[in-house]
Design a protein around this motif. Structure first.
Motif, PDB file in Angstrom:
ATOM      1  N   GLU A   8      25.928 -37.602  25.779  1.00  0.00           N
ATOM      2  CA  GLU A   8      26.732 -38.996  25.667  1.00  0.00           C
ATOM      3  C   GLU A   8      27.750 -39.129  24.582  1.00  0.00           C
ATOM      4  OE1 GLU A   8      23.727 -42.046  25.386  1.00  0.00           O
ATOM      5  OE2 GLU A   8      23.624 -42.403  27.421  1.00  0.00           O
ATOM      6  N   GLN A   9      27.065 -38.176  23.363  1.00  0.00           N
ATOM      7  CA  GLN A   9      27.899 -37.947  22.196  1.00  0.00           C
ATOM      8  C   GLN A   9      29.176 -37.133  22.331  1.00  0.00           C
ATOM      9  OE1 GLN A   9      24.817 -37.248  19.337  1.00  0.00           O
ATOM     10  NE2 GLN A   9      24.147 -39.363  19.119  1.00  0.00           N
TER      11      GLN A   9
ATOM     12  N   PRO B 151      30.510 -35.032  25.712  1.00  0.00           N
ATOM     13  CA  PRO B 151      30.469 -35.005  27.060  1.00  0.00           C
ATOM     14  C   PRO B 151      31.151 -33.634  27.345  1.00  0.00           C
ATOM     15  CG  PRO B 151      31.738 -36.883  26.850  1.00  0.00           C
ATOM     16  CD  PRO B 151      31.524 -36.406  25.185  1.00  0.00           C
TER      17      PRO B 151
ATOM     18  N   ARG C  98      32.037 -33.853  34.464  1.00  0.00           N
ATOM     19  CA  ARG C  98      32.245 -34.953  33.281  1.00  0.00           C
ATOM     20  C   ARG C  98      33.886 -34.971  32.852  1.00  0.00           C
ATOM     21  NH1 ARG C  98      27.356 -32.393  31.670  1.00  0.00           N
ATOM     22  NH2 ARG C  98      28.282 -31.678  29.669  1.00  0.00           N
TER      23      ARG C  98
ATOM     24  N   ARG D 121      19.396 -32.102  33.908  1.00  0.00           N
ATOM     25  CA  ARG D 121      20.592 -32.828  34.342  1.00  0.00           C
ATOM     26  C   ARG D 121      20.418 -33.533  35.650  1.00  0.00           C
ATOM     27  NH1 ARG D 121      24.660 -31.133  35.581  1.00  0.00           N
ATOM     28  NH2 ARG D 121      24.460 -28.736  35.256  1.00  0.00           N
TER      29      ARG D 121
ATOM     30  N   ILE E 138      22.841 -36.569  35.698  1.00  0.00           N
ATOM     31  CA  ILE E 138      24.078 -36.115  34.966  1.00  0.00           C
ATOM     32  C   ILE E 138      24.815 -35.011  35.452  1.00  0.00           C
ATOM     33  CG2 ILE E 138      24.886 -35.475  32.510  1.00  0.00           C
ATOM     34  CD1 ILE E 138      22.458 -36.484  31.418  1.00  0.00           C
TER      35      ILE E 138
ATOM     36  N   LYS F 194      20.151 -36.488  27.050  1.00  0.00           N
ATOM     37  CA  LYS F 194      20.948 -37.426  27.494  1.00  0.00           C
ATOM     38  C   LYS F 194      21.741 -37.783  26.235  1.00  0.00           C
ATOM     39  CE  LYS F 194      21.030 -41.726  29.958  1.00  0.00           C
ATOM     40  NZ  LYS F 194      20.314 -43.192  30.494  1.00  0.00           N
ATOM     41  N   ARG F 195      21.315 -38.181  25.161  1.00  0.00           N
ATOM     42  CA  ARG F 195      21.911 -38.724  24.038  1.00  0.00           C
ATOM     43  C   ARG F 195      22.949 -37.641  23.496  1.00  0.00           C
ATOM     44  NH1 ARG F 195      17.913 -38.868  20.518  1.00  0.00           N
ATOM     45  NH2 ARG F 195      16.994 -40.728  21.760  1.00  0.00           N
ATOM     46  N   THR F 196      22.694 -36.463  23.602  1.00  0.00           N
ATOM     47  CA  THR F 196      23.590 -35.305  23.150  1.00  0.00           C
ATOM     48  C   THR F 196      24.890 -35.221  24.123  1.00  0.00           C
ATOM     49  OG1 THR F 196      21.624 -34.193  22.383  1.00  0.00           O
ATOM     50  CG2 THR F 196      23.799 -32.696  22.833  1.00  0.00           C
TER      51      THR F 196
END
Length: 205
Positions: free
Chosen positions: A21-22, A24, A57, A46, A51, A17-19
């Motif tokens: 967000e940084q 897309p 995205r 995902r 996600i 999730k963090r990856t």
């Protein structure tokens, strides 16, 4: 090459999730390699995290961008997914068979230049814009199937109607092309000036 250590599911999903967000634009294939799991595992992660896939995205990011003014949208090489006129923008170019040399599968340089140059022009809130000069550095070959993410930034100058644009193109986190452009911007009513004196000397600012 040592095997990638498998993370517990909860830890992996938090990092996944963090990856995203940084970055897309990261693909499931790249995430699969990063976390050392199957493509099916990444897709399931995902889904559990809610996600969407990378194309969805990208579409959601592109929905709120400014409209290109300085040229027709189909003249921009790549898909503009972020545009703040007179400030910055991002375009994405998927390297297909039409972009590469048949024998090597390596992207032809003029396609990478065209992506960067057309993004540089598209950044301006003007009727028209022209490239006065360009300085391009190709850092490593781009190959069939790779996704080029070009990021452009406007650097104003003291000379009226002239701006500098820096464009950097990435595949994943790796810089592959770097370009510096001098762009002359003008309104349609000023087009006759081009025939009188040509593009102004952008380097005298």
């Amino acid at each position: 090459m040592p095997a990638i250590e498998r993370l517990p599911k909860k830890v992996r999903q938090e990092q996944l999730k963090r990856t995203i967000e940084q970055n897309p634009f990261v693909t499931d294939e790249a995430l699969m390699k990063q976390f050392g799991v199957s493509i099916q595992t990444i897709r399931l992660d995902r889904l559990e995290l809610g996600i969407p896939e990378v194309r969805e995205r990208i579409k959601s990011i592109a929905a709120g961008v400014d409209e290109v003014r300085s040229l027709a949208i189909h003249e921009v090489i790549g898909e503009v997914i972020d545009l703040q006129l007179d400030k910055s923008g991002i375009s994405i170019l998927e390297i297909g068979t039409e972009h590469v040399f048949q024998r090597t599968g390596i992207a032809r340089g003029h396609h990478l230049f065209a992506q960067a140059n057309s993004l540089a022009i598209a950044l301006f809130n003007s009727d028209k814009a022209l490239t006065a000069s360009a300085n391009i550095r190709y850092i490593r070959p781009v190959r069939l199937g790779e996704r080029c993410v070009a990021k452009g930034y406007v650097r104003p100058t003291s000379k009226k109607g002239v701006a500098r644009v820096d464009v950097r193109t990435y595949v994943g986190d790796e810089l592959v092309v770097e370009g510096h452009f001098i762009i002359y911007r003008f309104a349609a009513k000023d087009e006759h000036e081009l025939h009188k004196g040509g593009v102004p000397d952008a380097h005298r600012d």
